[in-house]
Design a protein around this motif. Structure first.
Motif, short mmCIF file in Angstrom:
data_model
loop_
_atom_site.label_atom_id
_atom_site.label_comp_id
_atom_site.label_asym_id
_atom_site.label_seq_id
_atom_site.Cartn_x
_atom_site.Cartn_y
_atom_site.Cartn_z
N UNK A 66 10.15 -11.40 -8.47
CA UNK A 66 10.95 -11.58 -7.26
C UNK A 66 10.82 -10.31 -6.44
N UNK A 67 10.26 -10.44 -5.25
CA UNK A 67 10.15 -9.29 -4.36
C UNK A 67 11.36 -9.30 -3.45
N UNK A 68 12.14 -8.28 -3.56
CA UNK A 68 13.41 -8.27 -2.82
C UNK A 68 13.25 -7.96 -1.34
N UNK A 69 12.18 -7.26 -0.99
CA UNK A 69 11.98 -6.95 0.43
C UNK A 69 11.78 -8.25 1.19
N UNK A 70 12.45 -8.37 2.31
CA UNK A 70 12.39 -9.60 3.08
C UNK A 70 11.00 -9.82 3.67
N UNK A 71 10.56 -11.08 3.68
CA UNK A 71 9.30 -11.46 4.31
C UNK A 71 8.07 -10.86 3.65
N UNK A 72 8.18 -10.41 2.44
CA UNK A 72 7.02 -9.88 1.74
C UNK A 72 6.65 -10.86 0.62
N UNK A 73 5.42 -11.36 0.67
CA UNK A 73 4.99 -12.34 -0.35
C UNK A 73 4.07 -11.72 -1.38
N UNK A 74 3.51 -10.56 -1.08
CA UNK A 74 2.60 -9.94 -2.03
C UNK A 74 2.53 -8.45 -1.80
N UNK A 75 2.17 -7.76 -2.86
CA UNK A 75 2.02 -6.31 -2.77
C UNK A 75 0.85 -5.86 -3.64
N UNK A 76 0.20 -4.81 -3.21
CA UNK A 76 -0.70 -4.07 -4.08
C UNK A 76 -0.04 -2.72 -4.25
N UNK A 77 0.41 -2.45 -5.47
CA UNK A 77 1.16 -1.23 -5.68
C UNK A 77 0.50 -0.32 -6.70
#
Ligand SMILES: [Zn+2]
Length: 158
Positions: A66-77
């Motif tokens: 679950x990505x809590x940041x709004x409007x974010x569907x994916x991340x490369x971290x």
């Protein structure tokens, strides 16, 4: 599909500063079983274009969270314990088609594995010429069975 991706696609890099009390373990990596087929597909599509990408040796993790940041569907971290991790938002994942899932995984691997930045150029029709669109520009994401080949050619051109 397009509006949803467009509104929600962002690239976020999380950098956690290394703590001095880290456990005495080397970097770990883990790929979720439902993400693995897309990682495999990414390597196959790269190989078909004479690009040798080995996500295992790059130790790129893949996980659904679950990505809590709004409007974010994916991340490369990048974190202390996960040198590179592709994270896909659980709510997006559960509601998405195969092609929508491929789109977000390939986009994030474009960052994590190909080290690409964003490209918001549009063609004469107004469609994004790259999977690496930021999702916040005016170009229209048009990732379909018909456009996939050309967009993958663009993705794997370094
Ligand atoms: Zn991005």
């Amino acid at each position: 599909m397009h509006n949803r991706i467009k509104k929600t696609l962002f690239y976020v890099v999380i950098i956690l500063l290394a703590g001095s009390c880290a456990k005495d373990e080397g970097p770990q990596y883990f790929v979720d079983g439902s993400i693995q087929p897309y990682f495999n597909r990414f390597m196959e599509e790269a190989a078909q274009r004479n690009l040798n990408i080995d996500l295992d040796s790059m130790m790129i993790s893949g996980d659904i969270r679950v990505i809590n940041a709004q409007n974010v569907i994916g991340q490369c971290g990048h974190t202390d314990t996960e040198p590179s991790v592709v994270i896909v938002d659980k709510f997006y994942w559960d509601a998405s088609s195969d092609l929508e899932r491929e789109f977000v995984i390939f986009h994030e691997l474009g960052h994590c594995a190909l080290f690409k930045g964003h490209n918001d150029i549009s063609d004469t029709q107004g469609n994004c010429v790259s999977i690496m669109t930021s999702g916040t520009s005016s170009c229209i994401i048009n990732y379909t069975a018909a456009t996939r080949e050309a967009l993958l050619d663009e993705l794997f051109t370094l």
